[in-house]
Enzyme design. Sequence first.
Site, short mmCIF file in Angstrom:
data_model
loop_
_atom_site.label_atom_id
_atom_site.label_comp_id
_atom_site.label_asym_id
_atom_site.label_seq_id
_atom_site.Cartn_x
_atom_site.Cartn_y
_atom_site.Cartn_z
N TYR A 105 0.86 -1.18 0.00
CA TYR A 105 0.00 0.00 0.00
C TYR A 105 0.89 1.23 0.00
CZ TYR A 105 -3.09 3.69 1.62
OH TYR A 105 -3.79 4.87 1.72
N GLU A 194 -3.10 7.61 -4.30
CA GLU A 194 -3.08 6.37 -3.54
C GLU A 194 -2.99 5.17 -4.47
OE1 GLU A 194 -5.84 5.03 0.07
OE2 GLU A 194 -6.73 4.48 -1.84
#
Length: 414
Positions: A105, A194
């Site tokens: 992530y 993101e």
Amino acid sequence: MDLYEYQARDLFRKHGVPVLGGGIATTPEQAQQVASALFKEGSDLVVVKAQVKIGGRGKAGGVKRAYSPQEAAEHARAILGMDIKGHTVGMVLVCDGVDIAQELYFSVLLDRATRGYMALCSREGGVDVEALVQEHPQALARLAVDPCTGMTAQAAARIARAAGLEPGEVADRVAAVIVRLWKVLTAEDATLVEVNPLALTVDGRLLALDGKVSLDDNARFRHPDHADLVDTAAVDPLEARAKAVGMGYVRLEGEVGVLGNGAGLVMSTLDVVAGAGRRHGEMRPANFLDLGGGSSAQAMATGLGIVASDPQVRAILVNVFGGITSCDTVAHGIVDAVTSLEETDKPIVVRLDGNNAEAGRQILAEAALEGVTVVDTMDEAAQTVTAIAHTLSQQPTGTAEPAEFPEPAEIKEA
Ligand code: GDP
Ligand code: MN
């Protein structure tokens, strides 16, 4: 402005972030064609992904793997029209699929709490990252990024290490991608970039498999090409109309149209209307329109036209404090709008104060427009307009019956 995943991927590609090929489709047939092309180019797996501006698509069944063009079409048929947390899927992305070995992530954002850029990274990414962060906050590394030096190779390496990646070839490649994602943030004036998952594949590649980008609308003028990213179907037509003439319009949920000059005045007007509405059938502001400073008569007429054409508006409150704008100009604008525009047949309560207020009230008094009530104070205006809106909301919509309007409400205690 939030972007769709496919748009985020395009920006990633533009800045050298590794992504897989694919295309969008709005019908199962199109999805089959896109998949067909990908299989011909040598893919043995494609992924069909719902394009909605909300996370958690995977868990909602909006991300599906397909091993043939026919299967891709079937998945597209199931996903198109699906409701994901209130967002209806109108489009899918059909892209190359890979076998994932590990999901990382990474995100970088403008963080209001620290008033700076913050990078977040974890080696345990994927669809459960939110739960992971709840249970093991230390699994998510958080590091501030110096806005002056930006994301240097050293800073990126530090972030990768903080996320628990052992120094080595993989960590170096992750750091290189992080530097490029920073480039996406700064070069495109984004407030959030993101990637989840940033995937390590079984065959050793590092790929951004999902992307979320929010662009800073205030920087739009620097990016003429971002105009293409606007989801025209989703833009509120009245908002677009206001924006085209340089006014700020926000649609709310209530019944009272609110128009004023200056964001501060309009916001406090919303509060006063909401307060008064509690005493008049729970009437609430239906919208917010800021004419801006130095408003002309034309601006007032245009603004009234916009607010009045919002179908949920029962009555309108015009609250102007004359500064650079003089109230007689505003009054002329109201007269013009009410006499010339079809759509401004809704009751209007006007409060004028400040520069040339007397002259403005005089103009409105002489015009004696039907449906226009002039009051002296903001509180009185709010009481009056909510009372009118309440009376009208008791009638079924679309009735042409002229309403019996109450006299301007008497102000009791606040
Ligand atoms: P989200 O649920 O909205 O975040 O959508 P994602 O695009 O992140 O997809 C959800 C999950 O689907 C990912 O975390 C992956 O596990 C999986 N996924 C997405 N693309 C691929 C792919 O190409 N191959 C495989 N095996 N899984 C994928
Ligand atoms: Mn994701």
